[in-house]
Design a protein around this motif. Structure first.
Motif, PDB file in Angstrom:
ATOM      1  N   THR A  78       0.876  -1.148  -0.185  1.00 32.81           N
ATOM      2  CA  THR A  78       0.025   0.007  -0.146  1.00 32.81           C
ATOM      3  C   THR A  78       1.093   0.952  -0.292  1.00 32.81           C
ATOM      4  O   THR A  78       2.171   1.070   0.736  1.00 32.81           O
ATOM      5  CB  THR A  78      -1.286   0.179   1.340  1.00 32.81           C
ATOM      6  OG1 THR A  78       0.008  -0.318   2.572  1.00 32.81           O
ATOM      7  CG2 THR A  78      -1.744  -0.950   0.983  1.00 32.81           C
ATOM      8  N   THR A 162      -9.925   4.850  -3.406  1.00 33.09           N
ATOM      9  CA  THR A 162      -7.820   4.835  -4.618  1.00 33.09           C
ATOM     10  C   THR A 162      -7.473   5.740  -4.516  1.00 33.09           C
ATOM     11  O   THR A 162      -6.330   6.081  -5.015  1.00 33.09           O
ATOM     12  CB  THR A 162      -8.851   3.921  -6.280  1.00 33.09           C
ATOM     13  OG1 THR A 162      -9.198   5.056  -6.483  1.00 33.09           O
ATOM     14  CG2 THR A 162      -9.749   3.051  -5.455  1.00 33.09           C
ATOM     15  N   PHE A 165      -3.442   5.676  -3.768  1.00 36.13           N
ATOM     16  CA  PHE A 165      -2.838   4.574  -4.806  1.00 36.13           C
ATOM     17  C   PHE A 165      -2.608   5.514  -6.547  1.00 36.13           C
ATOM     18  O   PHE A 165      -1.499   5.336  -6.937  1.00 36.13           O
ATOM     19  CB  PHE A 165      -3.805   3.330  -5.372  1.00 36.13           C
ATOM     20  CG  PHE A 165      -3.577   2.605  -4.489  1.00 36.13           C
ATOM     21  CD1 PHE A 165      -3.209   1.147  -4.025  1.00 36.13           C
ATOM     22  CD2 PHE A 165      -4.695   2.785  -3.662  1.00 36.13           C
ATOM     23  CE1 PHE A 165      -2.921   0.710  -3.182  1.00 36.13           C
ATOM     24  CE2 PHE A 165      -5.308   1.634  -2.545  1.00 36.13           C
ATOM     25  CZ  PHE A 165      -4.120   0.451  -2.502  1.00 36.13           C
ATOM     26  N   LEU A 332      -5.785 -10.975  -8.333  1.00 36.45           N
ATOM     27  CA  LEU A 332      -6.699  -9.599  -7.263  1.00 36.45           C
ATOM     28  C   LEU A 332      -7.805  -9.764  -7.473  1.00 36.45           C
ATOM     29  O   LEU A 332      -8.211 -10.848  -8.337  1.00 36.45           O
ATOM     30  CB  LEU A 332      -6.249  -8.580  -8.708  1.00 36.45           C
ATOM     31  CG  LEU A 332      -4.941  -7.705  -8.416  1.00 36.45           C
ATOM     32  CD1 LEU A 332      -4.945  -6.746  -9.752  1.00 36.45           C
ATOM     33  CD2 LEU A 332      -4.113  -7.753  -7.690  1.00 36.45           C
ATOM     34  N   THR A 333      -8.065  -9.539  -6.446  1.00 41.56           N
ATOM     35  CA  THR A 333      -9.763 -10.128  -5.516  1.00 41.56           C
ATOM     36  C   THR A 333     -10.312  -8.936  -6.812  1.00 41.56           C
ATOM     37  O   THR A 333     -10.076  -8.152  -7.863  1.00 41.56           O
ATOM     38  CB  THR A 333     -10.269  -7.987  -4.771  1.00 41.56           C
ATOM     39  OG1 THR A 333      -9.278  -9.331  -3.613  1.00 41.56           O
ATOM     40  CG2 THR A 333     -11.856  -8.765  -4.121  1.00 41.56           C
ATOM     41  N   ASP A 430      -5.005  -2.707  -8.147  1.00 42.64           N
ATOM     42  CA  ASP A 430      -5.917  -2.893  -7.593  1.00 42.64           C
ATOM     43  C   ASP A 430      -7.220  -3.193  -8.739  1.00 42.64           C
ATOM     44  O   ASP A 430      -6.813  -3.127  -9.901  1.00 42.64           O
ATOM     45  CB  ASP A 430      -6.641  -2.222  -7.133  1.00 42.64           C
ATOM     46  CG  ASP A 430      -7.864  -1.826  -5.707  1.00 42.64           C
ATOM     47  OD1 ASP A 430      -7.721  -1.649  -5.208  1.00 42.64           O
ATOM     48  OD2 ASP A 430      -9.260  -1.925  -7.095  1.00 42.64           O
ATOM     49  N   GLU A 432      -9.682  -2.082  -9.613  1.00 45.12           N
ATOM     50  CA  GLU A 432     -10.220  -0.364  -9.833  1.00 45.12           C
ATOM     51  C   GLU A 432      -8.772  -0.950 -11.286  1.00 45.12           C
ATOM     52  O   GLU A 432      -9.505   0.169 -12.603  1.00 45.12           O
ATOM     53  CB  GLU A 432     -10.017   0.025  -9.369  1.00 45.12           C
ATOM     54  CG  GLU A 432      -9.797   1.858  -9.874  1.00 45.12           C
ATOM     55  CD  GLU A 432     -10.812   2.611  -9.420  1.00 45.12           C
ATOM     56  OE1 GLU A 432     -11.057   3.918  -9.613  1.00 45.12           O
ATOM     57  OE2 GLU A 432     -12.226   2.124  -8.976  1.00 45.12           O
ATOM     58  N   ASN A 433      -7.526  -0.774 -10.985  1.00 41.34           N
ATOM     59  CA  ASN A 433      -6.687  -0.426 -12.183  1.00 41.34           C
ATOM     60  C   ASN A 433      -6.840  -1.030 -13.222  1.00 41.34           C
ATOM     61  O   ASN A 433      -6.134  -0.894 -14.775  1.00 41.34           O
ATOM     62  CB  ASN A 433      -5.517  -0.139 -11.430  1.00 41.34           C
ATOM     63  CG  ASN A 433      -4.353   0.698 -12.312  1.00 41.34           C
ATOM     64  OD1 ASN A 433      -3.321   0.191 -12.909  1.00 41.34           O
ATOM     65  ND2 ASN A 433      -4.755   1.674 -13.155  1.00 41.34           N
ATOM     66  N   ARG A 468     -10.856  -3.390   0.196  1.00 43.10           N
ATOM     67  CA  ARG A 468     -10.692  -3.290  -1.428  1.00 43.10           C
ATOM     68  C   ARG A 468     -11.693  -4.910  -1.075  1.00 43.10           C
ATOM     69  O   ARG A 468     -12.068  -4.865  -2.609  1.00 43.10           O
ATOM     70  CB  ARG A 468      -9.813  -2.999  -2.182  1.00 43.10           C
ATOM     71  CG  ARG A 468      -8.655  -1.500  -1.473  1.00 43.10           C
ATOM     72  CD  ARG A 468      -9.495  -0.965  -2.401  1.00 43.10           C
ATOM     73  NE  ARG A 468     -10.375  -0.733  -4.039  1.00 43.10           N
ATOM     74  CZ  ARG A 468     -11.528  -0.011  -4.234  1.00 43.10           C
ATOM     75  NH1 ARG A 468     -12.300   0.851  -4.065  1.00 43.10           N
ATOM     76  NH2 ARG A 468     -11.688  -0.112  -5.502  1.00 43.10           N
TER      77      ARG A 468
END
Length: 528
Positions: A78, A162, A165, A332-333, A430, A432-433, A468
């Motif tokens: 992180t 986020t 990040f 990744l989740t 993540d 999201e990315n 997350r």
């Protein structure tokens, strides 16, 4: 724990990063002797030296010559303070983010790095607003305040867990207001930054010479005084340079055949170590909605039904990559296998049915574009295999074209390519990315992809959650939409390979969670 004489074979030793961290001698912390710069080879040269222009692997150089408010110290997953002394949300809704800078920060030219410089850097990214550039990462940013020399306050237009990040990406590198124009990109081959190194000299596409920045103040503990990065056109030349001891480390662009060769018994007499780690980089196709054929969903779905990812991974990449059926990679989740779930194994009959039901009864003509010098030596082979698969189906007529990366980027940003290949190394680890950068009117592809359910509901909902792991359902739903649209077609997920001379340590520690190399971790061993 490995014994020393087992860990440091005089062969092309391969070990996982986690195993090496367990205690191999390659983690030696001895102070290195001054034997000249560490020389790193890569096939991934920067497309620009200005952070306001780059949302690509130029970041690999940026991480080492510029500074960001947050970054990833070795072992961190992180973001942690770098130019900042401390940062955090100051409200309960994740919409006000405050950072306090370290005291006395300076740029390499002596200019003060203060809160006004931070504000200037962020305002500049959004003002210049390069198509396909890093402004796309700042969609949640409303305004930046600098109430005093050391305090920076980011006001967001919506909750965004986020955002820290994003601040840790090299795209958010801080630049000097006196050295970088407010309204245009900086020209030339010099850099004014505040990172661990200064850019002593730069020859585009050939070499970047980095030397220790004596005014640097941040988390990085430099284990060398200088690094030279050499840029190669192909893996073969890079590996030859390693074997000839012209370079010390190779990173980014090792061809599958070279990896296999380094793993083989034929390399047993070489003093080379090969470090393997799990990668989160992905490779995928993009379909341009401006093209008269690529904009048809049936055409995209038929291609998704025909493409054989396993054949690409085995025949072209010699099983050094893994087939990928989701834009979110394994590990990744939120990862799913949506394209396999919907399409299953390659099936020409099913693809033909998709086309005929859409009233398409002719062979579909398409031009596939790829970059000739960015993602490794196998890229041409990958696209020839795609051409072979699609032509063999009898449903498509495929033409292949390529360009060097710099002109390739300009082409896809102008919407010139019907179908084109891209690779993605994550901005941050993540799910999201692997979704947000590719959707919306402005995205990293330079190709608008309106996806209102994703951009207007699923992503905003996920950004309210600091935990997350609790947003898995939102990402799974977003991927369901991507599979249905088939505007983006994932092909494979990479693994990370770093080859190094056995007298160099730190390669296994040098990759941050976005697989960007932290060059300051590399150093020479003093003794065995």
């Amino acid at each position: 724990m490995f014994k020393r004489n087992r860990c440091l074979w005089q062969v092309a030793a391969i070990a996982s990063i986690s195993s090496l961290l367990a205690g191999c001698g390659v983690l030696s912390s001895d102070t290195p002797e001054d034997e000249g710069p560490i020389v790193v080879g890569t096939t991934s040269s920067p497309s620009t030296l200005d952070p306001a222009a780059s949302w690509d692997s130029s970041w690999e150089l940026f991480r080492n010559i510029y500074q960001t408010l947050l970054s990833y110290p070795t072992g961190a997953s992180t973001p942690q303070p770098d130019a900042a002394e401390q940062c955090g949300f100051s409200d309960s809704s994740n919409q006000v983010y405050r950072c306090e800078l370290r005291e006395g920060l300076k740029f390499s030219n002596g200019d003060a790095l203060d809160a006004q410089a931070v504000k200037y850097s962020f305002d500049r990214i959004r003002k210049i607003n390069v198509n396909g550039g890093p402004a796309g990462l700042l969609g949640s940013l409303e305004r930046v305040q600098a109430p005093n020399d050391r305090e920076v306050i980011f006001h967001l237009n919506k909750p965004d867990a986020t955002f820290p990040f994003v601040l840790a990406t090299p795209a958010m590198s801080i630049v000097s207001p006196q050295a970088y124009p407010r309204d245009s990109l900086r020209k030339g081959g010099d850099v004014v930054g505040s990172g661990p190194y200064t850019l002593d000299s730069y020859s585009e596409g050939k070499e970047a010479v980095l030397v220790r920045n004596d005014s640097y103040a941040g988390y990085a503990e430099r284990r060398n005084d200088a690094v030279t990065v050499r840029y190669f056109q192909d893996s073969g030349a890079m590996v030859k340079a390693l074997r000839d001891k012209d370079i010390d480390v190779t990173y980014r662009g090792l061809a599958a055949g070279d990896v296999v060769d380094l793993q083989s018994k034929s390399s047993k007499d070489e003093e080379i170590q090969l470090v393997e780690g799990t990668g989160t980089d992905i490779n995928y196709l993009v379909f341009n909605p401006k093209d008269s054929w690529a904009n048809k969903k049936a055409v995209r779905q038929a291609i998704a039904q025909v493409v054989d990812r396993a054949a690409i991974a085995h025949k072209v990449y010699k099983d050094t990559v893994d087939p990928l059926y989701s834009m979110v990679p394994k590990g990744l989740t939120g990862h799913t296998t949506g394209f396999f779930d919907d399409y299953g194994d390659p099936d020409v009959a099913k693809a033909r049915k998709i086309l005929t039901e859409a009233g398409i009864n002719q062979r579909v003509p398409l031009t596939f574009w790829y970059t000739s010098d960015r993602y490794g030596s196998e890229t041409a082979g990958e696209f020839k295999e795609l051409e072979r698969q699609l032509e063999a189906s009898g449903l498509f007529t495929i033409s292949l074209k390529s360009r060097p990366w710099k002109t390739y980027v300009e082409g896809y940003q102008k919407g010139e390519y019907p179908v084109f290949g891209r690779g993605w190394f994550p901005d941050f680890p993540d799910a999201e990315n692997f979704i947000a950068p590719f959707v919306g009117d402005q995205n990293a592809l330079g190709t608008p992809y309106p996806a209102p359910e994703i951009t207007g509901d699923l992503l905003p909902r996920s950004r309210r959650e600091s935990d997350r792991a609790s947003v898995e359902k939102e990402f799974e739903e977003a991927q369901r939409i991507l599979v249905e649209d088939a505007r983006l077609l994932p092909l494979w997920q990479g693994r990370q390979y770093v080859a190094a001379s056995r007298d160099v340590s730190g390669a296994e520690r040098a990759l941050d969670p976005s697989t960007i190399m932290m060059l300051w971790e590399l150093h020479r061993k003093t003794a065995w």
